[in-house]
Each structure stands twice: as C-alpha cells, then as structure tokens.
Design a protein around this motif. Sequence first.
Motif, mmCIF file in Angstrom:
data_model
loop_
_atom_site.group_PDB
_atom_site.id
_atom_site.type_symbol
_atom_site.label_atom_id
_atom_site.label_comp_id
_atom_site.label_asym_id
_atom_site.label_seq_id
_atom_site.Cartn_x
_atom_site.Cartn_y
_atom_site.Cartn_z
ATOM 1 N N GLY A 134 0.818 -1.215 0.000
ATOM 2 C CA GLY A 134 0.000 0.000 0.000
ATOM 3 C C GLY A 134 0.849 1.261 0.000
ATOM 4 O O GLY A 134 0.561 2.223 -0.731
ATOM 5 N N SER A 138 1.097 3.966 -3.121
ATOM 6 C CA SER A 138 0.713 5.362 -2.880
ATOM 7 C C SER A 138 1.834 6.320 -3.259
ATOM 8 O O SER A 138 1.574 7.423 -3.753
ATOM 9 N N TRP A 143 0.338 9.931 -4.421
ATOM 10 C CA TRP A 143 -0.593 10.172 -3.323
ATOM 11 C C TRP A 143 -0.014 9.472 -2.086
ATOM 12 O O TRP A 143 -0.606 8.509 -1.577
ATOM 13 N N PRO A 144 1.156 9.936 -1.610
ATOM 14 C CA PRO A 144 1.849 9.231 -0.511
ATOM 15 C C PRO A 144 0.983 9.119 0.736
ATOM 16 O O PRO A 144 0.388 10.105 1.190
ATOM 17 N N ILE A 145 0.936 7.937 1.277
ATOM 18 C CA ILE A 145 0.038 7.668 2.403
ATOM 19 C C ILE A 145 0.408 8.493 3.635
ATOM 20 O O ILE A 145 -0.465 8.865 4.421
ATOM 21 N N ILE A 148 -1.331 11.743 3.284
ATOM 22 C CA ILE A 148 -2.782 11.608 3.488
ATOM 23 C C ILE A 148 -3.120 11.628 4.980
ATOM 24 O O ILE A 148 -4.117 12.216 5.396
ATOM 25 N N ARG A 161 -0.104 18.950 -2.140
ATOM 26 C CA ARG A 161 0.017 18.388 -3.495
ATOM 27 C C ARG A 161 0.286 19.471 -4.541
ATOM 28 O O ARG A 161 0.714 19.173 -5.655
ATOM 29 N N THR A 174 7.113 8.390 2.876
ATOM 30 C CA THR A 174 6.338 7.175 2.598
ATOM 31 C C THR A 174 7.251 6.016 2.201
ATOM 32 O O THR A 174 7.000 4.858 2.567
#
Length: 249
Positions: A134, A138, A143-145, A148, A161, A174
């Motif tokens: 995961g 990402s 969309w690096p976790i 988030i 972003r 990440t």
Amino acid sequence: MTESRMSGEHHHVTEQAEHAAEAVVQGKFGAAVAAEFDLKKSIGGPRGVIESVLPYAVFSLVFAITHELRPSVIAACVPLAVLIVWRLIAREPLTQVFSGVIGIAIGAYVASKTGRASDFFLPSILKNAASAAGAIISALVRWPIVGIFVGPITGEMFEWRKHPARTRVYVLATWIFAALFLVRLAVQIPLWLADKTALLGTLNATVLGLPLFALALWLMWLVLRSVPVVKPAEPVILVDPDESPKTPY
C-alpha cells in the motif's frame, strides 16, 4: 429546544471534537510532525511497550521451552488479560489491547489448522506485506500515504500536493514507511520458511517491533521538518470602495 440547551450540546460536541483531535495529534503520525521528536510518545509510553512486546515475548519463551502451540498461546493470553483488567480499572480505551487479542487469536487459529507453529506469525507477515504494498503504490501514484494521514494533522490538508517540495518529502517519508515493513519481511519470511518459531517470535517482540518503528518515525520526522508546512490559501475578498466587503470566493 431552548437556547441554553443548544449551547450546552454545542459545547459538548465541540469538546468531543477537541478530544478526538487531541487523540489524533497524540497518535503515531502526530509524533512525526511534532516540533520535537518524542520517543516516548511515538512508542505509546511504557504501557505501549508492554502491550506490544509482552504477549509475543511470553509466547516465544514458552514455545522455546515446551515446543507446544497450545500452552504457548494460553501463556500469551495471560498478560493480555491482565492488561485488559488494568485498562478497565483505569477506564481507558481497550482498542490497543483488543487488537493484540485479535492478532493472537487469528495466529493461533491459523497455526492450529496448519499444524505448523511458525504459522502463528503468518497474519503479521501478511499484514506487513499489505502495508508495504500500500505504501509503495501510494508513493508511485504521487498520493503518498504519509501525506494523506499527516496533512489533516498539520492543517494543510491536501494543499501540499500543489507544492512540489512538500510533496517530495511526503513521498520520501512514505518510502521510509514502506522500508519499515520491507525490513520486517526480509527477516520474517526466511525464519518463517525455516520454521524458526522461537527466534521469529523473539525478533518480532524486540528489534522488529517498537525499536524499528521508532527509528522509522524519527527518520520520517527528520525528512518532514526539512520543508515547512504548507498553509491553505486564504480566500480573496473583493472590496468595493463604495460598499463594505461581502463577496468572498
């Protein structure tokens, strides 16, 4: 509904929201964005160490002595039961303890079905593999976790972003997060294949657990603090020289 009652309920909701926000900030990712790195907070304090280490350490010790799965699982459940009573007396959430109970129950079920003691750790290995996958995906899709989870804590939400430098440190953090799980897998899989149950359990409860997690969190903290937090843009208000401002967009 009276105004005073509405005011009281509003205060109650606000208080709950503040407690929830405090819980998030005090969480593991919160430590990664704190002004100073707090090792004690990152590992959940002494209670966090005991809850994470003791059950698996007891399992490994008893299995090393008996080479029997059932007494090892029962022995691992004893400190969990004590920790549950401890939290009930202190009126604290049972979430972390129950996650340990569920992990041990699933591991015991899998090992009892396969007849292979090292399969007790198979759920942990699969969880690490899924977490690594995961995190890597990402990072690859930008969309690096870590961004988030950390963005809402810092208040920048997903504004990062729009800023390449901030996005870059979230991607790097990440990758560090993914490396944490990959290191665990690099140690766990060979020992699991070789059926080295006692050694696998000992390493899981010690170096592969909180110490490795705290190291990863410290590295993430170093990376994230190198680029300032991005503040969301303020709304622009047009001012008519003949009228008061009233048209935000």
